[in-house]
Design a protein around this motif. Structure first.
Motif, PDB file in Angstrom:
ATOM      1  N   THR A 129      -0.481   1.689  -0.365  1.00 35.35           N
ATOM      2  CA  THR A 129       0.693   0.171  -0.519  1.00 35.35           C
ATOM      3  C   THR A 129       1.926  -0.249   0.462  1.00 35.35           C
ATOM      4  OG1 THR A 129       0.066   0.696  -2.861  1.00 35.35           O
ATOM      5  CG2 THR A 129       1.733  -0.843  -2.020  1.00 35.35           C
ATOM      6  N   GLU A 130       2.504   0.997   0.618  1.00 34.98           N
ATOM      7  CA  GLU A 130       3.736   0.921   1.080  1.00 34.98           C
ATOM      8  C   GLU A 130       3.323   0.594   3.257  1.00 34.98           C
ATOM      9  OE1 GLU A 130       6.854   1.107   0.620  1.00 34.98           O
ATOM     10  OE2 GLU A 130       6.458   1.126  -0.997  1.00 34.98           O
ATOM     11  N   ALA A 131       2.272   0.866   3.659  1.00 41.11           N
ATOM     12  CA  ALA A 131       1.956   0.880   5.638  1.00 41.11           C
ATOM     13  C   ALA A 131       1.213  -0.019   5.066  1.00 41.11           C
ATOM     14  CB  ALA A 131       0.108   1.971   5.252  1.00 41.11           C
ATOM     15  N   ARG A 132       0.583  -0.951   4.241  1.00 42.83           N
ATOM     16  CA  ARG A 132      -0.325  -2.608   3.455  1.00 42.83           C
ATOM     17  C   ARG A 132       1.247  -3.315   4.183  1.00 42.83           C
ATOM     18  NH1 ARG A 132      -1.485  -6.897   0.614  1.00 42.83           N
ATOM     19  NH2 ARG A 132      -3.642  -7.491   1.533  1.00 42.83           N
ATOM     20  N   GLN A 133       1.778  -2.960   3.518  1.00 43.10           N
ATOM     21  CA  GLN A 133       3.170  -3.882   4.065  1.00 43.10           C
ATOM     22  C   GLN A 133       3.195  -3.460   5.047  1.00 43.10           C
ATOM     23  OE1 GLN A 133       3.812  -6.694   1.521  1.00 43.10           O
ATOM     24  NE2 GLN A 133       4.882  -7.645   2.140  1.00 43.10           N
ATOM     25  N   PHE A 134       3.919  -2.690   4.658  1.00 45.34           N
ATOM     26  CA  PHE A 134       4.624  -2.804   6.569  1.00 45.34           C
ATOM     27  C   PHE A 134       3.374  -3.135   7.195  1.00 45.34           C
ATOM     28  CE2 PHE A 134       5.071  -0.534   9.953  1.00 45.34           C
ATOM     29  CZ  PHE A 134       6.630   0.069  10.395  1.00 45.34           C
ATOM     30  N   ASN A 137       4.599  -7.049   7.373  1.00 45.16           N
ATOM     31  CA  ASN A 137       5.538  -7.217   8.038  1.00 45.16           C
ATOM     32  C   ASN A 137       5.289  -7.500   9.526  1.00 45.16           C
ATOM     33  OD1 ASN A 137       5.946  -7.825   5.419  1.00 45.16           O
ATOM     34  ND2 ASN A 137       7.071  -5.526   5.592  1.00 45.16           N
ATOM     35  N   LEU A 138       4.331  -6.439  10.215  1.00 41.75           N
ATOM     36  CA  LEU A 138       4.385  -6.160  11.420  1.00 41.75           C
ATOM     37  C   LEU A 138       3.278  -7.623  12.137  1.00 41.75           C
ATOM     38  CD1 LEU A 138       3.416  -2.425  12.406  1.00 41.75           C
ATOM     39  CD2 LEU A 138       5.963  -3.864  12.750  1.00 41.75           C
ATOM     40  N   ALA A 139       2.267  -7.794  11.216  1.00 38.15           N
ATOM     41  CA  ALA A 139       1.146  -9.000  12.706  1.00 38.15           C
ATOM     42  C   ALA A 139       2.351 -10.656  11.710  1.00 38.15           C
ATOM     43  CB  ALA A 139       0.029  -8.694  10.509  1.00 38.15           C
ATOM     44  N   SER A 140       2.798 -10.643  10.442  1.00 36.45           N
ATOM     45  CA  SER A 140       3.481 -11.449  10.853  1.00 36.45           C
ATOM     46  C   SER A 140       4.877 -11.746  11.853  1.00 36.45           C
ATOM     47  CB  SER A 140       4.723 -11.366   9.520  1.00 36.45           C
ATOM     48  OG  SER A 140       5.647 -12.147   9.301  1.00 36.45           O
ATOM     49  N   GLU A 141       4.452 -10.817  12.537  1.00 39.27           N
ATOM     50  CA  GLU A 141       5.972 -10.703  14.109  1.00 39.27           C
ATOM     51  C   GLU A 141       4.691 -11.611  15.085  1.00 39.27           C
ATOM     52  OE1 GLU A 141       8.957  -8.028  14.366  1.00 39.27           O
ATOM     53  OE2 GLU A 141       9.296  -7.683  12.682  1.00 39.27           O
ATOM     54  N   HIS A 142       4.637 -10.553  14.933  1.00 39.64           N
ATOM     55  CA  HIS A 142       2.703 -10.695  15.489  1.00 39.64           C
ATOM     56  C   HIS A 142       1.984 -12.182  15.803  1.00 39.64           C
ATOM     57  CE1 HIS A 142      -0.178  -9.258  19.228  1.00 39.64           C
ATOM     58  NE2 HIS A 142      -1.045  -9.861  18.130  1.00 39.64           N
ATOM     59  N   LEU A 172      -1.727  -2.387  15.966  1.00 37.45           N
ATOM     60  CA  LEU A 172      -0.879  -2.362  15.749  1.00 37.45           C
ATOM     61  C   LEU A 172       0.020  -1.361  14.958  1.00 37.45           C
ATOM     62  CD1 LEU A 172      -0.722  -5.154  12.254  1.00 37.45           C
ATOM     63  CD2 LEU A 172       0.803  -5.660  14.781  1.00 37.45           C
ATOM     64  N   ILE A 173      -0.849  -0.449  14.875  1.00 42.00           N
ATOM     65  CA  ILE A 173      -0.051   1.082  13.917  1.00 42.00           C
ATOM     66  C   ILE A 173      -0.472   1.878  14.985  1.00 42.00           C
ATOM     67  CG2 ILE A 173      -1.353   1.788  12.306  1.00 42.00           C
ATOM     68  CD1 ILE A 173       2.460   1.727  13.038  1.00 42.00           C
ATOM     69  N   GLY A 174      -2.233   1.514  15.559  1.00 41.63           N
ATOM     70  CA  GLY A 174      -2.856   3.374  15.856  1.00 41.63           C
ATOM     71  C   GLY A 174      -2.524   3.712  17.360  1.00 41.63           C
ATOM     72  N   GLY A 175      -1.630   5.126  16.206  1.00 45.33           N
ATOM     73  CA  GLY A 175      -1.392   5.895  17.260  1.00 45.33           C
ATOM     74  C   GLY A 175       0.006   6.114  16.966  1.00 45.33           C
ATOM     75  N   LYS A 176       0.470   5.418  16.564  1.00 45.45           N
ATOM     76  CA  LYS A 176       2.151   5.700  16.349  1.00 45.45           C
ATOM     77  C   LYS A 176       2.235   5.901  14.499  1.00 45.45           C
ATOM     78  CE  LYS A 176       2.128   1.814  19.338  1.00 45.45           C
ATOM     79  NZ  LYS A 176       2.614   0.265  19.589  1.00 45.45           N
ATOM     80  N   ARG A 177       4.001   6.590  14.849  1.00 47.32           N
ATOM     81  CA  ARG A 177       4.185   6.676  13.535  1.00 47.32           C
ATOM     82  C   ARG A 177       4.732   5.778  12.427  1.00 47.32           C
ATOM     83  NH1 ARG A 177       8.304  11.515  13.059  1.00 47.32           N
ATOM     84  NH2 ARG A 177       8.592  10.776  10.941  1.00 47.32           N
ATOM     85  N   PHE A 178       5.060   5.700  11.549  1.00 46.42           N
ATOM     86  CA  PHE A 178       5.562   4.498  10.533  1.00 46.42           C
ATOM     87  C   PHE A 178       6.750   4.675   9.887  1.00 46.42           C
ATOM     88  CE2 PHE A 178       0.462   4.653   8.517  1.00 46.42           C
ATOM     89  CZ  PHE A 178       0.480   3.177   8.524  1.00 46.42           C
ATOM     90  N   ASP A 179       7.083   5.720   9.872  1.00 49.64           N
ATOM     91  CA  ASP A 179       8.453   6.186   9.792  1.00 49.64           C
ATOM     92  C   ASP A 179       8.863   5.390   8.726  1.00 49.64           C
ATOM     93  OD1 ASP A 179       9.758   8.624  12.054  1.00 49.64           O
ATOM     94  OD2 ASP A 179       9.035   6.105  13.254  1.00 49.64           O
ATOM     95  N   ALA A 202       7.094  -1.508  -2.211  1.00 53.01           N
ATOM     96  CA  ALA A 202       6.065  -2.329  -2.473  1.00 53.01           C
ATOM     97  C   ALA A 202       5.014  -2.153  -3.682  1.00 53.01           C
ATOM     98  CB  ALA A 202       5.061  -2.073  -1.373  1.00 53.01           C
ATOM     99  N   THR A 203       4.237  -3.784  -3.792  1.00 56.64           N
ATOM    100  CA  THR A 203       3.905  -3.602  -5.117  1.00 56.64           C
ATOM    101  C   THR A 203       2.338  -3.803  -5.003  1.00 56.64           C
ATOM    102  OG1 THR A 203       5.139  -5.348  -6.292  1.00 56.64           O
ATOM    103  CG2 THR A 203       2.757  -5.157  -7.170  1.00 56.64           C
ATOM    104  N   PRO A 204       2.049  -2.239  -6.261  1.00 54.21           N
ATOM    105  CA  PRO A 204       0.117  -2.185  -6.336  1.00 54.21           C
ATOM    106  C   PRO A 204      -0.470  -3.232  -5.917  1.00 54.21           C
ATOM    107  CG  PRO A 204       1.392   0.070  -6.790  1.00 54.21           C
ATOM    108  CD  PRO A 204       2.797  -1.473  -6.422  1.00 54.21           C
ATOM    109  N   LYS A 205      -1.702  -3.629  -6.026  1.00 51.26           N
ATOM    110  CA  LYS A 205      -2.986  -4.181  -6.333  1.00 51.26           C
ATOM    111  C   LYS A 205      -2.783  -4.718  -7.874  1.00 51.26           C
ATOM    112  CE  LYS A 205      -5.878  -5.153  -2.658  1.00 51.26           C
ATOM    113  NZ  LYS A 205      -7.642  -4.671  -2.394  1.00 51.26           N
ATOM    114  N   ASN A 206      -2.629  -5.400  -8.473  1.00 53.29           N
ATOM    115  CA  ASN A 206      -2.912  -5.517  -9.788  1.00 53.29           C
ATOM    116  C   ASN A 206      -4.808  -5.470 -10.188  1.00 53.29           C
ATOM    117  OD1 ASN A 206      -3.856  -7.123 -12.644  1.00 53.29           O
ATOM    118  ND2 ASN A 206      -2.571  -8.299 -12.419  1.00 53.29           N
TER     119      ASN A 206
END
Length: 742
Positions: A129-134, A137-142, A172-179, A202-206
């Motif tokens: 869930t945290e990874a998806r939100q992260f 957010n990256l995609a929003s900037e991109h 967006l993230i392939g080969g990198k850490r989320f941190d 982050a909020t999980p799915k309903n």
């Protein structure tokens, strides 16, 4: 399968582990070490507070998930992948699970107690869930768009209504850490670690929006198993690997008197005879050579007769010195006064034998111990626990020991897998080369840790209206866990095992019904044998006693067994589940025994048993009993499973069906045979289990509450079986059986 076949090196080459690093080393240092072939056992994985500990996404969008939990045949590998794929919005096929490798996966405690899903999955769900939100957010900037205007489909984020504006997870993230940091709130009980509890923001799915969780996704392990190509721990092979066998003592408590190494020097391929205190083993180039050497080696053992006569087992359990007495949580009222004033009272004693895990594929392990480092491949339920114990056993720093879980042949309870790992580790340390130890059938049946015998007394009273007014339970059993930690057979033979005094698995004796006066007391007695959990430890036994005795009370009151239970039930969900079961099975309301005649001297009966707390599993068993031979045939089992979220309904049914079958086997057939010195039921004739022709029709109805937490099912199918069958036998014959096996 080779050593590198399940190491990080393979994942690095495929791109899946580039984001996984270790807290003691930067990612670049780990990457260089892994690519150069450096041993990774000294590298510590990231802590559970890091999202990167739990999952990684490669440049091609593949998701690698790391969990300390393991799949013992319960299907959690598939269920975990469903959970992560659901929260990340990626195709199920994109998720790869890495399980139970102490160099790769977080420590989540042992996989036990039907808690794989309830304890193992929340951390994975949170990380996903945290990874998806992260990533959103990256995609929003991109994409220069707010996250509210973005959607995710199979790992690709695009602008809603404009699929041309998109970016993939891999980009967006392939080969990198989320941190990304998670909040670790608890590590559980340090004596019985259950793994970290992690939380994010982050909020999980309903659950109403789930498209994958709650669906019957085919298990990922089944195709290879059906094709015969699945690689079990028995299939692990290492370059230069030798084969070992342990020469077992002539009696459980015997000590070594003499050893003649010259008796095996003529055997081709013999590498070494290993002796450490009372631990004796042989190592050879080939497996058949090790077998021959173990059989030929002249060894003299001392006498030992510490077991009771078989017929005195239950008296021995009842009168053994008590280590601790434990009272039930639901004790209340004045039981003795209630029983004295009751209109009708009943007494009974129930007995449960020593039983085996009886793993059909005997235990196996491979160990590579050299230069103060060790790597062990094992089917263990607790890689991190074995890592700690094996380090102590070998005298090696824990950080230099790596345990890699490889699926064994199924177990449901900790058993010889751990012992075989200790055997292999000691032999490998002695010869300085990788050693594979494959147990034989007589090793498995004779030396695995057993499920202990139990004796249980009950007394209860009814008032003039047939209501339960008093309940008194007293039971005796050794702990179900004195063979779990620090108690390998090999370590005991060395004489340096630290021992393990955790008292667990005695079972509770308080019924899930309304009763104003109740007492439940369990006595843990001194160990008779080395014991460890067997599927639903204490649960199957205590439910057998409770539900059988409730049936006796119903018969004494002249009331239908289901109606008697419904009268005393207080929980709405329990009432609904039992009524649904009666309807599904076409239950005809009447007092028991009915003694319905089938043909000739065969009579038929139906019996009910209620079990479960959060997840409820009431059961009805239908049996045929031959009055001449006493042979019992279970014809049909009907069960309702009422619980929270079901991750994979078909997988859940698989587990209930398997549990029912194992429960039938334990109820009808299984009992360890022994003399004063040792176990004597060393093959399938002396310790029979359920056969395919005996498999009954099984009808399971699932009733899910998807907004409630998911719970484990691995043990629940076994719990009501013995009581339901025993009650059905009573219904058919009027005879009450109070000792298993029937």
């Amino acid at each position: 399968m080779t050593a590198t076949g399940i190491s990080r090196r393979q994942f690095v080459k495929s791109g899946g582990a580039l984001v996984v690093s270790f807290s003691f080393f930067p990612a670049t240092a780990w990457l260089k070490a892994s690519q150069s072939g450096q041993d990774l056992t000294g590298f510590k994985p990231l802590g559970p507070e890091e999202v990167d500990s739990w999952l990684a996404i490669s440049q091609d969008g593949q998701v690698t998930v790391y969990t300390g939990k393991v799949d013992l045949g319960t299907g959690v590998e598939t269920a975990f992948a469903q959970i992560v794929a659901e929260e990340l919005d990626v195709a199920f096929e994109r998720v790869k699970m890495i399980m139970g490798d102490t160099a790769l996966t977080p420590d989540q405690g042992k996989s036990t107690g039907s808690r794989g899903i309830s304890i193992g999955s929340p951390a994975l769900q949170t990380a996903a869930t945290e990874a998806r939100q992260f990533l959103l957010n990256l995609a929003s900037e991109h994409l220069r768009a707010p996250t509210s205007e973005l959607e995710v489909k199979d790992g690709v984020i695009n602008l809603i209504g404009d699929a041309s504006r998109q970016v993939s997870y891999g980009e967006l993230i392939g080969g990198k850490r989320f941190d990304i940091q998670l909040d670790v709130t608890s590590y559980g009980d340090p004596i019985n670690p259950k793994g970290p509890v992690v939380k994010g923001t982050a909020t999980p799915k309903n659950p109403d929006d789930y498209t994958l969780v709650g669906q019957s996704v085919p298990r990922v392990d089944i195709p290879a198993k059906v094709a015969g190509s699945f690689e079990f721990v028995q299939d692990v092979r290492l370059p230069g690997m030798l084969h070992g066998r342990v020469v077992r003592p002539a009696a459980i408590g015997a000590t070594l008197v003499s050893l003649d190494e010259s008796s095996v020097q003529h055997i081709p391929g013999l590498v070494q005879v290993v002796r450490k205190a009372n631990f004796v083993g042989v190592v050879a180039q080939r497996e058949e050579q090790a077998i021959q050497a173990a059989r030929t080696l002249k060894v003299t053992w001392s006498d030992w007769e510490g077991l009771p006569n078989q017929e005195d087992l239950y008296e021995r359990v009842r009168h053994s010195p008590v280590i601790r007495t434990q009272t039930g949580r639901g004790n209340q009222g004045d039981v003795q006064s209630a029983l004295a004033a009751a209109s009708k009272t009943l007494k009974a004693t129930y007995e449960w034998p020593l039983q085996m895990h009886a793993m059909i594929g005997p235990s196996c392990a491979v160990a590579d111990v050299d230069n103060n480092r060790a790597t062990i491949w094992s089917g263990t339920q607790w890689p991190q626990g074995d890592r700690r114990d094996l380090a102590r056993l070998l005298g090696i720093p824990e950080e230099n020991v790596r345990v890699i879980w490889v699926k064994a042949a199924g177990c449901y309870g900790r058993l010889g897998c751990d012992d075989a790992a200790a055997d292999a580790a000691l032999l490998s340390q002695a010869v300085g080369r990788p050693v594979r130890v494959q147990w034989m059938r007589h090793d498995e049946h004779g030396w695995e840790p057993f499920s202990p015998a139990m004796v249980m007394d009950l007394q209860a009273g009814l008032d003039t209206q047939g209501n339960l007014v008093g309940w008194d339970y007293e039971g005796w059993s050794q702990s179900h866990s004195n063979g779990e930690k620090g108690n390998y057979v090999a370590w005991r033979l060395l004489g340096t095992a630290p021992g393990w005094d955790r008292l667990s698995g005695g079972g509770g004796g308080s019924p899930p019904y309304r009763c104003p006066n109740r007492r439940s007391v369990g006595h843990y007695v001194e160990p008779l044998v080395r014991a460890v959990y067997l599927r639903a430890p204490g649960g199957m036994q205590s439910t057998f006693v409770i539900e059988s005795f409730v049936d006796e009370l119903a018969a004494a009151a002249g009331v239908d067994p289901i109606e008697f239970r419904l009268r005393s039930m207080e929980q709405r969900l329990s009432i609904e589940a039992l009524k649904a079961l009666a309807q599904r099975a076409g239950w005809n309301s009447r007092p028991s025994p009915e003694q319905k005649k089938a043909s000739g001297n065969v009579v038929q009966g139906r019996g009910v048993a209620f079990a479960g707390r959060g997840t409820l599993v009431p059961m009805i068993a239908e049996v045929d009993v031959n009055r001449d031979s006493g042979h019992v045939r279970v014809q049909k089992v009907t069960m309702v499973c009422s619980g929270g979220l079901f991750i994979n309904p078909d997988g859940l049914k698989n587990q209930l069906e398997g549990g029912i079958l194992q429960g039938i086997s334990r109820t009808l057939h299984e009992e360890v045979q022994f003399d004063r010195s040792k176990v004597t039921s060393l093959d399938w004739r002396a310790y029979p289990i359920l056969t395919f022709p005996e498999v009954p029709e099984i009808d399971i109805v699932l009733s899910s509450r998807p907004h409630e937490p998911a719970e484990g099912i691995g043990e629940l199918g076994t719990i009501p079986v013995a009581a339901a069958i025993g009650n059905a036998i009573f219904d058919a014959t009027g005879a009450r059986l109070r000792q298993v096996p029937f």
